[in-house]
Design a protein around this motif. Structure first.
Motif, PDB file in Angstrom:
ATOM      1  N   LYS A  30       0.859  -1.189   0.000  1.00 32.74           N
ATOM      2  CA  LYS A  30       0.000   0.000   0.000  1.00 32.74           C
ATOM      3  C   LYS A  30       0.891   1.234   0.000  1.00 32.74           C
ATOM      4  N   PRO A  31       0.482   2.285  -0.660  1.00 30.60           N
ATOM      5  CA  PRO A  31       1.248   3.534  -0.545  1.00 30.60           C
ATOM      6  C   PRO A  31       1.115   4.094   0.872  1.00 30.60           C
ATOM      7  N   VAL A  32       2.220   4.577   1.398  1.00 29.59           N
ATOM      8  CA  VAL A  32       2.264   5.137   2.740  1.00 29.59           C
ATOM      9  C   VAL A  32       2.822   6.545   2.658  1.00 29.59           C
ATOM     10  N   PHE A  33       2.156   7.449   3.330  1.00 31.94           N
ATOM     11  CA  PHE A  33       2.583   8.837   3.428  1.00 31.94           C
ATOM     12  C   PHE A  33       2.796   9.124   4.905  1.00 31.94           C
ATOM     13  N   LEU A  34       3.910   9.762   5.225  1.00 31.93           N
ATOM     14  CA  LEU A  34       4.263  10.014   6.617  1.00 31.93           C
ATOM     15  C   LEU A  34       4.091  11.488   6.954  1.00 31.93           C
ATOM     16  N   PHE A  35       3.700  11.754   8.190  1.00 30.60           N
ATOM     17  CA  PHE A  35       3.622  13.122   8.698  1.00 30.60           C
ATOM     18  C   PHE A  35       4.501  13.218   9.936  1.00 30.60           C
ATOM     19  N   ARG A  36       5.404  14.196   9.906  1.00 27.87           N
ATOM     20  CA  ARG A  36       6.237  14.448  11.083  1.00 27.87           C
ATOM     21  C   ARG A  36       6.565  15.928  11.142  1.00 27.87           C
ATOM     22  N   ASP A  37       6.086  16.581  12.197  1.00 30.82           N
ATOM     23  CA  ASP A  37       6.470  17.968  12.440  1.00 30.82           C
ATOM     24  C   ASP A  37       7.226  18.081  13.760  1.00 30.82           C
ATOM     25  N   ASP A  38       7.714  16.965  14.224  1.00 31.93           N
ATOM     26  CA  ASP A  38       8.507  16.852  15.441  1.00 31.93           C
ATOM     27  C   ASP A  38       9.973  17.037  15.041  1.00 31.93           C
ATOM     28  N   PHE A  39      10.630  18.063  15.566  1.00 28.29           N
ATOM     29  CA  PHE A  39      11.999  18.376  15.144  1.00 28.29           C
ATOM     30  C   PHE A  39      13.046  17.424  15.719  1.00 28.29           C
ATOM     31  N   ARG A  40      12.657  16.617  16.707  1.00 27.07           N
ATOM     32  CA  ARG A  40      13.626  15.705  17.315  1.00 27.07           C
ATOM     33  C   ARG A  40      13.951  14.554  16.369  1.00 27.07           C
ATOM     34  N   ARG A  41      15.194  14.130  16.378  1.00 26.19           N
ATOM     35  CA  ARG A  41      15.628  13.000  15.570  1.00 26.19           C
ATOM     36  C   ARG A  41      15.702  11.763  16.457  1.00 26.19           C
ATOM     37  N   CYS A  42      15.358  10.629  15.890  1.00 23.18           N
ATOM     38  CA  CYS A  42      15.525   9.363  16.612  1.00 23.18           C
ATOM     39  C   CYS A  42      15.997   8.314  15.607  1.00 23.18           C
ATOM     40  N   THR A  43      17.273   8.414  15.273  1.00 19.66           N
ATOM     41  CA  THR A  43      17.838   7.549  14.247  1.00 19.66           C
ATOM     42  C   THR A  43      19.345   7.473  14.389  1.00 19.66           C
ATOM     43  N   ASP A  44      19.906   6.449  13.811  1.00 20.15           N
ATOM     44  CA  ASP A  44      21.356   6.345  13.697  1.00 20.15           C
ATOM     45  C   ASP A  44      21.816   6.791  12.314  1.00 20.15           C
ATOM     46  N   SER A  45      20.891   7.114  11.453  1.00 20.93           N
ATOM     47  CA  SER A  45      21.182   7.474  10.068  1.00 20.93           C
ATOM     48  C   SER A  45      21.313   8.983   9.904  1.00 20.93           C
ATOM     49  N   ASP A  46      22.250   9.395   9.095  1.00 22.06           N
ATOM     50  CA  ASP A  46      22.364  10.819   8.752  1.00 22.06           C
ATOM     51  C   ASP A  46      21.339  11.214   7.698  1.00 22.06           C
ATOM     52  N   GLN A  47      20.799  10.227   7.004  1.00 19.88           N
ATOM     53  CA  GLN A  47      19.888  10.492   5.888  1.00 19.88           C
ATOM     54  C   GLN A  47      18.440  10.666   6.326  1.00 19.88           C
ATOM     55  N   TYR A  48      17.999   9.862   7.304  1.00 25.30           N
ATOM     56  CA  TYR A  48      16.595   9.840   7.691  1.00 25.30           C
ATOM     57  C   TYR A  48      16.403  10.369   9.114  1.00 25.30           C
ATOM     58  N   PRO A  49      15.274  11.032   9.380  1.00 25.26           N
ATOM     59  CA  PRO A  49      15.020  11.548  10.734  1.00 25.26           C
ATOM     60  C   PRO A  49      14.497  10.497  11.710  1.00 25.26           C
ATOM     61  N   LEU A  50      14.121   9.338  11.196  1.00 27.43           N
ATOM     62  CA  LEU A  50      13.546   8.254  12.003  1.00 27.43           C
ATOM     63  C   LEU A  50      14.247   6.948  11.673  1.00 27.43           C
ATOM     64  N   ASN A  51      13.892   5.911  12.382  1.00 26.59           N
ATOM     65  CA  ASN A  51      14.434   4.590  12.094  1.00 26.59           C
ATOM     66  C   ASN A  51      14.359   4.315  10.601  1.00 26.59           C
ATOM     67  N   LEU A  52      15.441   3.846  10.035  1.00 21.99           N
ATOM     68  CA  LEU A  52      15.515   3.663   8.585  1.00 21.99           C
ATOM     69  C   LEU A  52      14.460   2.714   8.040  1.00 21.99           C
ATOM     70  N   MET A  53      13.947   1.804   8.861  1.00 26.45           N
ATOM     71  CA  MET A  53      12.923   0.871   8.383  1.00 26.45           C
ATOM     72  C   MET A  53      11.614   1.580   8.031  1.00 26.45           C
ATOM     73  N   LEU A  54      11.377   2.755   8.615  1.00 27.23           N
ATOM     74  CA  LEU A  54      10.176   3.512   8.244  1.00 27.23           C
ATOM     75  C   LEU A  54      10.229   4.003   6.809  1.00 27.23           C
ATOM     76  N   PHE A  55      11.414   4.004   6.229  1.00 22.57           N
ATOM     77  CA  PHE A  55      11.584   4.502   4.868  1.00 22.57           C
ATOM     78  C   PHE A  55      11.746   3.369   3.860  1.00 22.57           C
ATOM     79  N   ALA A  56      11.661   2.119   4.334  1.00 22.38           N
ATOM     80  CA  ALA A  56      11.859   0.959   3.472  1.00 22.38           C
ATOM     81  C   ALA A  56      10.780   0.848   2.391  1.00 22.38           C
ATOM     82  N   GLY A  57       9.601   1.367   2.649  1.00 22.70           N
ATOM     83  CA  GLY A  57       8.518   1.291   1.671  1.00 22.70           C
ATOM     84  C   GLY A  57       8.379   2.545   0.827  1.00 22.70           C
TER      85      GLY A  57
END
Length: 155
Positions: A97-124
């Motif tokens: 299914k297509p997934v669209f994310l909403f985040r207006d929270d400026f805090r980062r919670c990731t080990d990645s420099d590329q993504y603001p969240l856990n990289l698995m959230l971007f797998a799709g």
């Protein structure tokens, strides 16, 4: 043409204040694009939480709604974001299914420099231009030049 359905994955229905003030704003922004919004707290509003098994029935209904919806719009604020929302996103990805994310929270919670969240959230999401699938304001949701609006209008 019938409108597409979008499941609004959100933790905001657990708070009376958020349910009253925030959820309607998201529903309106998504409906502005011609989408039929499936908001799980509203869809389960008649459930009697004093009866045994109510939580199981809510979980099953939410999963069925993710299966049946055309896409998912997930609010992923928090560090980390809500666990239930993460399960719904994972299910949507597994169902292609297509997934669209909403985040207006400026805090980062990731080990990645590329993504603001856990990289698995971007797998799709697409490898390049994944930012097109991430929204950070009501105006960005309503923007008809963005991917959500384009998807909403596809036959």
């Amino acid at each position: 043409m019938t409108s597409k359905t979008i499941y609004l994955a959100s933790p905001y229905g657990f708070s009376a204040q958020c349910k009253r003030l925030l959820i309607p704003e998201f529903v309106e922004a998504l409906a502005h694009l011609g989408l039929t919004v499936w908001e799980p707290f509203e869809r389960n509003a008649d459930l009697d939480t004093s009866k045994p098994g109510w939580a199981y029935r809510v979980a099953q209904q939410c999963m069925q709604d993710v299966r049946d919806a055309d896409g998912v719009f997930a609010i992923v604020n928090g560090t980390p974001p809500d666990e239930g929302v993460m399960v719904e996103v994972g299910a949507a990805y597994a169902l292609n299914k297509p997934v669209f994310l909403f985040r207006d929270d400026f805090r980062r919670c990731t080990d990645s420099d590329q993504y603001p969240l856990n990289l698995m959230l971007f797998a799709g999401l697409p490898e390049s231009d994944w930012q097109e699938m991430v929204y950070d304001s009501m105006d960005s949701i309503k923007n008809r030049d963005r991917s959500l609006a384009q998807w909403a209008q596809l036959g």
